[in-house]
Design an enzyme around this catalytic site. Structure first.
Site, PDB file in Angstrom:
ATOM      1  N   HIS A  50       0.791  -1.227   0.000  1.00  0.00           N
ATOM      2  CA  HIS A  50       0.000   0.000   0.000  1.00  0.00           C
ATOM      3  C   HIS A  50       0.824   1.278   0.000  1.00  0.00           C
ATOM      4  CE1 HIS A  50      -3.718  -2.128   0.322  1.00  0.00           C
ATOM      5  NE2 HIS A  50      -3.498  -2.587   1.537  1.00  0.00           N
ATOM      6  N   ALA A 177      -6.800  -2.672  10.450  1.00  0.00           N
ATOM      7  CA  ALA A 177      -7.779  -1.932   9.649  1.00  0.00           C
ATOM      8  C   ALA A 177      -8.644  -2.892   8.842  1.00  0.00           C
ATOM      9  CB  ALA A 177      -7.067  -0.941   8.731  1.00  0.00           C
ATOM     10  N   ASP A 178      -8.013  -3.806   8.101  1.00  0.00           N
ATOM     11  CA  ASP A 178      -8.778  -4.762   7.309  1.00  0.00           C
ATOM     12  C   ASP A 178      -9.564  -5.721   8.200  1.00  0.00           C
ATOM     13  OD1 ASP A 178      -8.396  -4.209   4.480  1.00  0.00           O
ATOM     14  OD2 ASP A 178      -6.296  -4.659   4.820  1.00  0.00           O
TER      15      ASP A 178
END
Length: 262
Positions: A50, A177-178
């Protein structure tokens, strides 16, 4: 930090579940990475998934980390693709973090991509950068490489025990987060998923402990890292260079202009 990090023993210390603290590199800036590598973190994780750094920058980042002789450099590859894993390790990285692993079969394929014959399918790099740091004996190279997979989805939680039991896997690593999104959060930090996330984190630390492997998590700050390490995680990665750059710039701007708003 009171102890000096040692890149050579990083994988072994990870396997022994020694508490480790790392930092996250998202920017493609070797000069900045080199400065961060001298601060005393046990490892620097380069984000090839990312961040703004892709394969051409991985080599420069590993050179920058090694220039300080302290932190171990590891790379989060963009996918479980064995080719990407091999490219990352050929730069001299001392480990890979592989995202979105959901089954023990996927975890085993990742392990095999990190290991040479007969334990795996990795091709021997020969006289390129990895050999300078890790040697030319396949089994000895493999001993110095950390294989880490990410737990980020509902399917990963469902298969958690089997993933952790994968032979040759060194660690699982929570992407909060995921994982929060998988548990119903609309954004990272959504309070509606907070309890579910904390329960999932306990499951992850318990499963890793039972399997005898390391267990890590990404956190927003040093205080959170300290807290997670007391809760059962054995390594924690702090924030990122790009996040701290923005936070520091915003803080100084607020200080410089505070009198103008009076």
């Amino acid at each position: 930090m009171s102890r000096r990090p040692d890149p050579v023993s990083f994988a072994q210390r990870l396997r022994e579940r020694e508490p480790l603290v790392g930092y996250w590199i998202a920017l493609n800036d070797p000069a900045a990475t080199e400065r961060l590598a001298g601060l005393g973190y046990d490892y620097l994780g380069v984000d090839g998934q990312h961040g703004v750094m892709h394969q051409p920058g991985w080599q420069a980042a590993m050179l920058a980390v090694d220039a300080r002789g302290g932190s171990a450099g590891i790379i989060r590859v963009p996918s479980p693709d064995p080719v990407a894993i091999g490219v990352a390790l050929d730069t001299g990285a001392r480990g890979v973090v592989v995202p979105m692993i959901e089954t023990p079969e996927q975890a085993l394929a990742v392990v095999r991509a990190c290991r040479h014959h007969p334990a795996g399918t990795r091709s021997l790099a020969g006289p390129v950068r990895a050999e300078l740091r890790l040697g030319s004996v396949p089994a000895e190279i493999d001993d110095q490489i950390a294989c880490i997979v990410m737990i980020e989805t509902a399917a990963a939680l469902e298969n958690l025990d089997a993933i952790c039991a994968t032979a040759g896997l060194d660690a699982v690593y929570v992407g909060p987060a995921d994982l929060s999104a998988a548990l119903g959060a609309r954004w990272f930090g959504d309070p509606r998923a907070a309890d579910a996330l904390e329960a999932a984190l306990v499951r992850v630390t318990d499963a890793a402990r039972a399997a005898g492997i390391a267990c890590g998590i990404h956190v927003l700050d040093g205080d959170s890292a300290a807290e997670r390490l007391t809760e059962g995680f054995t390594f924690a990665t702090v924030s990122s260079d790009i996040t701290h750059l923005q936070e520091a710039a915003a803080r100084h701007l607020a200080a410089a202009t505070a009198h103008l708003a009076a």
